[in-house]
Design an enzyme around this catalytic site. Structure first.
Site, mmCIF file in Angstrom:
data_model
loop_
_atom_site.group_PDB
_atom_site.id
_atom_site.type_symbol
_atom_site.label_atom_id
_atom_site.label_comp_id
_atom_site.label_asym_id
_atom_site.label_seq_id
_atom_site.Cartn_x
_atom_site.Cartn_y
_atom_site.Cartn_z
ATOM 1 N N LYS A 185 0.703 38.586 40.315
ATOM 2 C CA LYS A 185 1.311 37.261 40.125
ATOM 3 C C LYS A 185 2.544 37.382 39.231
ATOM 4 O O LYS A 185 3.594 36.818 39.523
ATOM 5 C CB LYS A 185 0.318 36.300 39.451
ATOM 6 C CG LYS A 185 -0.730 35.758 40.367
ATOM 7 C CD LYS A 185 -1.506 34.656 39.648
ATOM 8 C CE LYS A 185 -2.727 34.243 40.416
ATOM 9 N NZ LYS A 185 -3.634 33.416 39.631
ATOM 10 N N HIS A 220 -19.802 49.420 67.369
ATOM 11 C CA HIS A 220 -18.921 50.105 68.313
ATOM 12 C C HIS A 220 -17.552 50.405 67.722
ATOM 13 O O HIS A 220 -16.635 50.784 68.434
ATOM 14 C CB HIS A 220 -18.781 49.268 69.589
ATOM 15 C CG HIS A 220 -20.091 49.113 70.304
ATOM 16 N ND1 HIS A 220 -20.495 49.948 71.325
ATOM 17 C CD2 HIS A 220 -21.114 48.239 70.096
ATOM 18 C CE1 HIS A 220 -21.703 49.582 71.734
ATOM 19 N NE2 HIS A 220 -22.094 48.552 71.002
ATOM 20 N N GLU A 223 -14.366 39.941 42.701
ATOM 21 C CA GLU A 223 -13.660 39.396 41.531
ATOM 22 C C GLU A 223 -14.543 39.362 40.293
ATOM 23 O O GLU A 223 -14.055 39.390 39.174
ATOM 24 C CB GLU A 223 -13.143 37.977 41.831
ATOM 25 C CG GLU A 223 -11.696 37.988 42.268
ATOM 26 C CD GLU A 223 -11.033 36.611 42.336
ATOM 27 O OE1 GLU A 223 -11.658 35.590 41.997
ATOM 28 O OE2 GLU A 223 -9.868 36.573 42.742
HETATM 29 O O1 PA5 Z 1 -12.576 32.628 41.514
HETATM 30 C C1 PA5 Z 1 -11.478 32.293 41.109
HETATM 31 O O2 PA5 Z 1 -11.324 31.785 39.992
HETATM 32 C C2 PA5 Z 1 -10.256 32.457 41.966
HETATM 33 O O3 PA5 Z 1 -10.539 33.068 43.153
HETATM 34 C C3 PA5 Z 1 -9.657 31.092 42.250
HETATM 35 O O4 PA5 Z 1 -10.572 30.305 42.943
HETATM 36 C C4 PA5 Z 1 -8.381 31.217 43.059
HETATM 37 O O5 PA5 Z 1 -7.496 32.097 42.440
HETATM 38 C C5 PA5 Z 1 -7.703 29.856 43.189
HETATM 39 O O6 PA5 Z 1 -7.439 29.317 41.940
HETATM 40 P P1 PA5 Z 1 -7.129 27.786 41.755
HETATM 41 O O7 PA5 Z 1 -8.302 27.017 42.214
HETATM 42 O O8 PA5 Z 1 -6.868 27.612 40.308
HETATM 43 O O9 PA5 Z 1 -5.920 27.487 42.590
#
Ligand code: PA5
Length: 462
Positions: free
Chosen positions: A428, A314, A293
């Site tokens: 989303k 394996h 990310e």
């Molecule tokens: O790193 C990030 O920002 C994302 O992976 C969030 O942690 C994830 O989308 C969850 O978001 P939230 O904590 O707002 O529900």
């Protein structure tokens, strides 16, 4: 190879792919990024609050986390942790790495802490139904974690499990059993807390989801499961101090970031994080999200994958040895493991294993490691090795900070912002439209016409 206080990072098994001098040529860029990372300038949305967390976390909040954990331990057999992405992967990594491997199967009297069950990271009916069945005969509490407070997957899970909790315990007792970890000032969970007065823990404004393990996000579930969170923070603090210098000779996290970049330039676009103990699998998943990310943007970035050896030797071992030469391995090598399992001698030796008699499993695992490094490097796979002295809360905290710092540096070297994730929004938006969320009507029409067209094309092809 340089030695820092707690871990060592060894890139010598990758040196056929670049010159050592290439690393140090990047010093100026690294130093500029380091200064940017450590500067307190910029807006709160720069999300750099995690950089100083190990030396600057709220002590009062920390004490409240410990108190809440005690309370949960006293009245609950299960803690449901509701969250997705950065809101659950870190605590799961710690719990899986540090707890008894089969803690959920231990007889009740040997269980020292509540079981932790993670929900809200999938939409599987099967999964939710199974959790409901488990809850039927056990006392439980909920820790719902969402920075935005609006993420659909955990929000749905919270709605489902909050209902069960309220029906079982009533509104009054729910205040002792619902713990909310969210933003300080906004979001649906914030509003809920305002109204219902549930106990709340704050995710600081300047700490993004996947960089939030060392806040209540990670620490409360860890503490409930019996992990010593002081030790986690001590480990992170040691890493903070070890990685404070911008100089590449001294900073192993920056070396790791730089070497990844050099390997990427040589066409190594896939990284496999290898461990030799299945209890590290969730740490690898946390690491995967962190790097994917943070770094995977603008049509570039290293694809982070992971494997446990020898298990996966394996399965994907053939590909690693002989397939496309576009990957490298980063091995988390725990140097001091539990070595109380030995191979015994058998008179008959039908399986031919007496040559291993009196060797510990650990010793053999170590030879598997040496054998794989030799084979894979000879097969053209660069190997990077992160030596970890032992598995402990302390080294977990250290590793978290080490990888976060390396990841931020690596992302900036790729010239992308490590702290946003614009790509996650595309699905989303489609999901909201397809589910009929108010405000997405126009997008819904667009998607429906695409789907209609695709359907017609498929029919015509048939
Ligand atoms: O790193 C990030 O920002 C994302 O992976 C969030 O942690 C994830 O989308 C969850 O978001 P939230 O904590 O707002 O529900």
């Amino acid at each position: 190879m340089i030695k820092v206080r707690e871990i060592t990072f060894d890139y010598t098994q990758a040196l056929t792919f670049f010159l050592e001098a290439d690393i140090f040529e990047m010093q100026n860029s690294v130093e500029a990024i380091h200064n940017q990372l450590h500067s307190r300038s910029g807006t709160k949305n720069d999300y750099k609050g995690w950089v100083d967390l190990p030396i600057d976390y709220g002590i009062k909040e920390f004490q409240r986390i410990k108190q809440a954990a005690k309370k949960i331990q006293a009245h609950s057999e299960i803690l449901l942790v509701i969250g997705v992405g950065g809101s659950y992967l870190g605590s799961k990594a710690a719990i899986d790495m540090l707890q008894h491997q089969f803690h959920n199967l231990l007889p009740e009297d040997e269980e020292k802490a509540p079981k932790i069950i993670f929900v809200g990271h999938n939409m599987s009916t099967n999964y939710v139904t199974s959790v409901k069945e488990v809850l039927e005969h056990q006392d439980f509490s909920i820790n719902v974690i969402s920075k935005s407070g609006t993420t659909t997957e955990p929000a749905i899970a919270f709605r489902i499990f909050k209902k069960i909790l309220l029906e079982r315990y009533g509104e009054k007792e729910a205040k002792n059993r619902i713990f909310v970890t969210t933003d300080a000032n906004e979001g649906a969970l914030y509003s809920l807390v305002q109204r219902k007065k549930y106990e709340k823990f704050i995710i600081p404004d300047d700490v993004g989801g996947r960089y939030s393990v060392l806040t209540a996000v990670g620490l409360l579930p860890m503490a409930v499961s019996g992990i010593n969170i002081e030790q986690v923070m001590n480990g992170a603090k040691a890493a903070y101090e070890d990685l404070l210098e911008p100089t590449l000779e001294e900073n192993s996290a920056y070396q790791y970031a730089t070497v990844r970049n050099l390997l990427y330039d040589k066409g190594k676009t896939l990284e496999l994080l290898v461990n030799y103990d299945p209890n590290m699998g969730s740490l690898a998943k946390w690491w995967q999200q962190l790097f994917a990310e943070s770094e995977g943007k603008n049509n570039q970035g290293i694809y982070p994958s992971f494997a446990t050896f020898p298990t996966e030797l394996h399965s994907i071992g053939q590909y690693i040895q002989d397939g496309r030469r576009d990957l490298f391995e980063t091995i988390i090598k725990v140097d001091q493991q539990n070595s109380n399992e030995f191979i015994h001698y058998e008179e008959e030796d039908i399986d031919g294993l007496n040559y291993l008699a009196n060797k510990s499993l650990e010793e053999i695992n170590d030879k598997v490691y040496q054998a794989a490094v030799l084979a894979h490097t000879e097969g053209g796979i660069p190997n990077l090795i992160v030596h970890v002295p032992e598995v402990s809360a302390y080294t977990f905290g250290y590793l978290v900070y080490f990888f976060q710092k390396a990841c931020a540096m690596s992302s900036y070297l790729f010239q992308v912002n490590p702290f946003d994730q614009p790509g996650v929004e595309a699905y989303k938006k489609n999901m909201y439209a397809l589910l009929g969320k108010p405000g997405f009507e126009e997008h819904e029409m667009r998607l429906k016409s695409i789907l209609k067209r695709q359907y017609k094309e498929i029919k015509l092809e048939k």
